[in-house]
Design an enzyme around this catalytic site. Structure first.
Site, PDB file in Angstrom:
ATOM      1  N   ASP A 163       3.548   5.020  -0.780  1.00  0.00           N
ATOM      2  CA  ASP A 163       3.944   6.093  -1.120  1.00  0.00           C
ATOM      3  C   ASP A 163       4.084   6.111  -2.562  1.00  0.00           C
ATOM      4  O   ASP A 163       4.549   5.370  -2.854  1.00  0.00           O
ATOM      5  CB  ASP A 163       4.977   6.951  -0.352  1.00  0.00           C
ATOM      6  CG  ASP A 163       4.790   7.405   0.866  1.00  0.00           C
ATOM      7  OD1 ASP A 163       3.490   7.310   1.584  1.00  0.00           O
ATOM      8  OD2 ASP A 163       5.668   8.185   1.656  1.00  0.00           O
ATOM      9  N   HIS A 220       2.132  -1.540   2.821  1.00  0.00           N
ATOM     10  CA  HIS A 220       1.440  -2.060   4.059  1.00  0.00           C
ATOM     11  C   HIS A 220       0.176  -2.388   3.512  1.00  0.00           C
ATOM     12  O   HIS A 220      -0.266  -2.467   2.423  1.00  0.00           O
ATOM     13  CB  HIS A 220       1.273  -0.625   4.662  1.00  0.00           C
ATOM     14  CG  HIS A 220       2.660  -0.238   5.415  1.00  0.00           C
ATOM     15  ND1 HIS A 220       2.585  -0.179   6.794  1.00  0.00           N
ATOM     16  CD2 HIS A 220       3.582   0.110   4.794  1.00  0.00           C
ATOM     17  CE1 HIS A 220       4.002   0.122   6.934  1.00  0.00           C
ATOM     18  NE2 HIS A 220       4.371   0.410   5.929  1.00  0.00           N
ATOM     19  N   SER A 323       9.576  -0.445  -7.019  1.00  0.00           N
ATOM     20  CA  SER A 323       9.095  -0.693  -8.223  1.00  0.00           C
ATOM     21  C   SER A 323       7.581  -0.505  -8.289  1.00  0.00           C
ATOM     22  O   SER A 323       7.205   0.740  -8.101  1.00  0.00           O
ATOM     23  CB  SER A 323       9.252  -2.144  -8.740  1.00  0.00           C
ATOM     24  OG  SER A 323       8.658  -2.505 -10.054  1.00  0.00           O
TER      25      SER A 323
END
Length: 360
Positions: A163, A220, A323
């Site tokens: 995200d 992921h 980050s």
């Protein structure tokens, strides 16, 4: 509790030239206990007073990336804006923030989490556990898993691994990656000086994705991949917000980072986890906590004699106080999602790219 996978660790001087889990499953296996990471840091008491919610710059939002995309401010303004970062004790602040984030401080921890949720508009309805008071430490909250079904995976050769928001993406020009207006950096610098590895991405493809404080902070797999090696590259700890990207040359190749090298169906690919100011640690599912320690010299782990394969959508690592992720893919007929654009918000699991043969 699983034991960490023991790759063959080398210093730079010694360097030689299975089904998806739902997003958020706690698979980091080194130094974990009851789903918690970083007990080594938890041994330190938290110094005061540092407010993590206030310490994170307000620029750490996708909205600021939109400003970056349309801004015409002269480069000198950006350089002046980031000048204080050259002077501030970034490492000391990061160490202190890491200790606070790992502290179990009861009501104080809950108050910090509630303030953070309110300040950054964190959507706790997506979390597997939406109750801020249930997290023993700020790190537990920050690396919170998502509820089942929160991030379905697209049918694509490469899916978005996080995200966040798009910083930049596109073609690698020979060995140059576009960072921001007037700033490029080399693939060799990004991967820690390994020219042979960097050459595999000559005229390839890259994507730089930024995770803001409000985002889900686990990373992921964009596709199936077999782990080859991992390198921890020491470096600076500049912020990675848009102003800093415009004002600090080679930002993502000078900050501390963890380079993860895989082989997949499309050939070799690299995921680089880039640290920043206040980013206390980075971890991977096969190793656990990578940093600290920070010995000041590059460290490498070789996994070619093992068979560590992660499936598309599986967790591969996480940020503790988050980050940026930079990905490299080899030259080939790869087409990025036509809806993608710099500054666009992104979600884990959405389509990132397809082989052109599949889009024809």
């Amino acid at each position: 509790m699983k034991k960490p996978v023991q790759g063959k660790m080398q210093t730079w001087a010694d360097k030689k030239q299975t089904g998806p889990t739902h997003p958020g499953t706690n698979t980091v296996n080194e130094q974990t206990e009851g789903g918690r990471i970083l007990p080594a840091l938890e041994r330190h008491s938290a110094p005061a007073p540092i407010d993590l919610a206030a310490a994170m710059p307000s620029q750490h939002t996708p909205i600021e990336w939109r400003a970056c995309a349309t801004s015409h401010e002269p480069a000198v303004s950006d350089r002046l804006a980031v000048l204080p970062q050259y002077l501030m004790p970034k490492r000391a602040l990061t160490v202190a923030a890491g200790r606070i984030a790992s502290a179990h401080a009861g009501a104080l921890t809950t108050a910090l989490i509630r303030r953070f949720v309110a300040r950054y508009g964190v959507n706790m309805a997506e979390a597997a556990n939406p109750d801020p008071a249930s997290y023993a430490s700020f790190n537990d909250f920050f690396t919170r898993p998502l509820r089942d079904g929160a991030r379905p995976l697209a049918d694509a050769d490469l899916i978005c691994p996080v995200d966040g928001a798009i910083s930049q993406f596109g073609a690698v020009q020979q060995d140059q990656i576009f960072q921001a207006k007037e700033h490029n950096y080399s693939t060799t610098a990004l991967v820690g000086g390994d020219a042979a590895l960097a050459a595999r991405f000559q005229n390839g493809h890259f994507a730089t994705l930024y995770l803001s404080p409000r985002d889900y902070h686990r990373i992921h797999m964009p596709c199936d991949g077999t782990l080859q090696r991992m390198v921890h590259v020491p470096g600076d700890l500049f912020s990675v917000n848009p102003t800093t990207a415009r004002g600090v040359p080679g930002l993502f190749a000078r900050n501390e980072r963890v380079v993860c090298v895989f082989e997949g169906a499309l050939g070799p690919f690299v995921l680089v986890l880039v640290g920043a100011t206040i980013v206390g640690s980075m971890a991977t599912v096969w190793h656990g906590l990578v940093n600290p320690p920070r010995p000041g010299v590059p460290r490498q782990w070789d996994y070619t004699d093992q068979s560590i394969t992660l499936r598309q959508g599986e967790e591969m690592g996480r940020f503790l106080l988050g980050s940026t992720v930079v990905m490299l893919f080899p030259q080939g007929p790869l087409q990025f999602n036509p809806a993608w654009a710099a500054a666009r918000p992104i979600r884990l699991g959405e389509a990132m790219a397809m082989q052109q043969s599949r889009t024809a």
